[in-house]
Write an enzyme that holds these catalytic residues in place. Structure first.
Site, short mmCIF file in Angstrom:
data_model
loop_
_atom_site.label_atom_id
_atom_site.label_comp_id
_atom_site.label_asym_id
_atom_site.label_seq_id
_atom_site.Cartn_x
_atom_site.Cartn_y
_atom_site.Cartn_z
CG HIS A 277 -1.65 1.26 1.46
ND1 HIS A 277 -2.95 1.47 1.08
CD2 HIS A 277 -1.23 2.42 2.03
CE1 HIS A 277 -3.31 2.71 1.42
NE2 HIS A 277 -2.28 3.30 2.00
CD GLU A 278 2.21 3.62 3.81
OE1 GLU A 278 2.59 4.69 3.32
OE2 GLU A 278 1.18 3.51 4.50
CG HIS A 281 0.38 6.22 -0.78
ND1 HIS A 281 -0.80 6.72 -1.26
CD2 HIS A 281 0.08 5.71 0.44
CE1 HIS A 281 -1.77 6.52 -0.38
NE2 HIS A 281 -1.26 5.90 0.67
CD GLU A 357 -4.52 6.62 2.19
OE1 GLU A 357 -4.26 5.45 2.50
OE2 GLU A 357 -3.65 7.49 2.09
CG ASP A 361 -6.37 0.17 0.50
OD1 ASP A 361 -5.24 0.16 1.04
OD2 ASP A 361 -7.41 0.47 1.11
ZN ZN Z 1 -2.10 5.31 2.46
#
Ligand code: ZN
Length: 417
Positions: A277-278, A281, A357, A361
């Site tokens: 997830h990170e 980004h 976000e 995901d």
């Molecule tokens: Zn996030």
């Protein structure tokens, strides 16, 4: 009616436009809060997705707390909107400015010392807002939070969010399975990883689980020890690393007071899903986009400020007919004139942040890690769930991070990209 408005001098138009806008925002927010209150009233059962991590007693407790808070918020919000309006209508700002001038003159500083007058003005304004806000915050702390047993948490949160991070200790993640898996995942998406650290963050309220930093080709990943099952000090109470003395002893004592029976933290595949997830980004350029947006915004604000600060009608609109103090100009422009822009901007940023976000995901999901992310999200959020159900419009307006339930549903729902 319309003709009367059009015939008003421009400073009056500005003044009433500011008032009308402020009430429009107020009514909109009150409407959203009302929708959310209805959710608190009507949602009496734990959502099925959370059945395993939230018992109905905790749910009910949190529901009643939020309901009380929301009812209180209605009255305090109405009060502060009415107070703000009265201050504007009765000329409170120029009055306070005048009082500050009189006070500074007493100490031998004439009107040429705008700086001292501004300082006194700031102090008086702060004092005034503290005094008028005090009864509300006392009621909130001693009646509402006391009733629900939540009040000690304020200090804990302040400590955990602002003070504890100053003493964070970073250690490199030791070689092993997790480290090599992280490295190969970084490689698979061309993330220029140079180092992986673990930060001792177990004393905090764990808002953050992992992040990365560094410029260009030199990026580091930081994992909170609370994220890692194998590393979390919560799982090894009393264990001391050799040679580091007192600090560790203190940490050991602290973890002893916490429940030992439950294993904390995520398994390696779950850690990798959170990292997925990170890194999403990063890969999707969210970090760069956020920096660009905030830079453009600052530039735009200062440019507009420079254009507007010389406009006499802005000062006249708020009762400053002969003087144009810089501090008052700042206040008028940033607080009143920019407020439509600020509302719009903050809404766009909220929408964007939520999008980011969900995209991150989805990125983890596209790496085939959706079920691990699902279980990791549940584990990581189970201690700070609050009340997990939100009205969609309320959530869209207020939450820059989508609530857990929405993320879980998106993860299991049909693929969107
Ligand atoms: Zn996030």
């Amino acid at each position: 009616m319309l003709q009367e408005i059009l015939a008003l001098p421009v400073e009056d138009k500005i003044f009433y436009a500011v008032l009308v806008f402020s009430w429009t925002v107020y009514i909109w927010e009150a409407y959203l809060a009302c929708r959310q209150r209805e959710i608190y009233r009507s949602t009496t059962h734990v959502p099925t997705e959370l059945g395993k991590i939230m018992d109905s007693e905790t749910f009910e407790k949190s529901r009643l707390y939020q309901l009380d808070k929301s009812n209180f918020g209605f009255w305090s919000g109405l009060y502060s909107e009415a107070e703000g309006t009265l201050i504007l209508l009765l000329g409170g700002i120029p009055f306070l400015w005048k009082v500050s001038g009189i006070l500074t003159a007493r100490f031998g500083f004439g009107p040429e010392y705008e700086i001292s007058q501004s300082l006194v003005f700031l102090m008086l304004a702060t004092l005034f807002s503290a005094l008028t806000g005090l009864p509300w915050s006392l009621y909130n702390t001693f009646v509402i939070e006391e009733k629900h047993g939540f009040n000690q948490q304020i200090l804990v949160t302040i400590y955990a969010d602002y003070i504890a991070p100053l003493f964070d200790k970073f250690t490199p993640l030791p070689d092993g399975e997790l480290k090599s898996e992280i490295e190969s995942m970084a490689k698979s998406i061309c993330f220029p990883l140079t180092k992986v650290y673990v930060v001792e963050g177990s004393k905090r309220s764990s808002h953050s689980n992992a992040y990365f930093y560094g410029f260009f080709k030199n990026k580091r990943i930081v994992l909170f020890d609370t994220l890692l099952e194998d590393y979390s000090p919560l799982n090894k109470p009393g264990e001391k690393e050799p040679g580091t003395g007192e600090e560790n002893e203190a940490a050991g004592n602290e973890s002893k007071s916490k429940p030992k029976n439950k294993k904390q933290g995520c398994s390696n595949p779950e850690v990798l899903a959170v990292l997925g997830h990170e890194l999403g980004h990063w890969k999707l350029g969210h970090t760069v986009k956020n920096i660009v947006i905030s830079q453009m915004n600052s530039f735009l604000c200062f440019f507009l400020f420079a254009v507007l600060i010389g406009r006499r009608e802005l000062f006249m609109a708020f009762g400053f007919r002969d003087t144009q103090p810089t501090l008052i100009g700042l206040m008028i422009i940033f607080q009143f004139i920019f407020s439509p822009y600020n509302e719009l901007l903050s809404f766009c940023l909220t929408v964007l942040s939520r999008r980011f976000e969900f995209q991150a995901d989805a990125f983890a999901r596209s790496m085939g890690r959706s079920s691990e992310l699902y279980s990791a999200l549940i584990k990581l959020n189970k201690d700070n769930l609050g009340f997990p159900v939100a009205d969609w419009l309320f959530s869209m307006w207020h939450y820059s991070h989508p609530p857990l339930l929405e993320r879980l549903r998106a993860l299991t729902g049909p693929k969107q990209d």
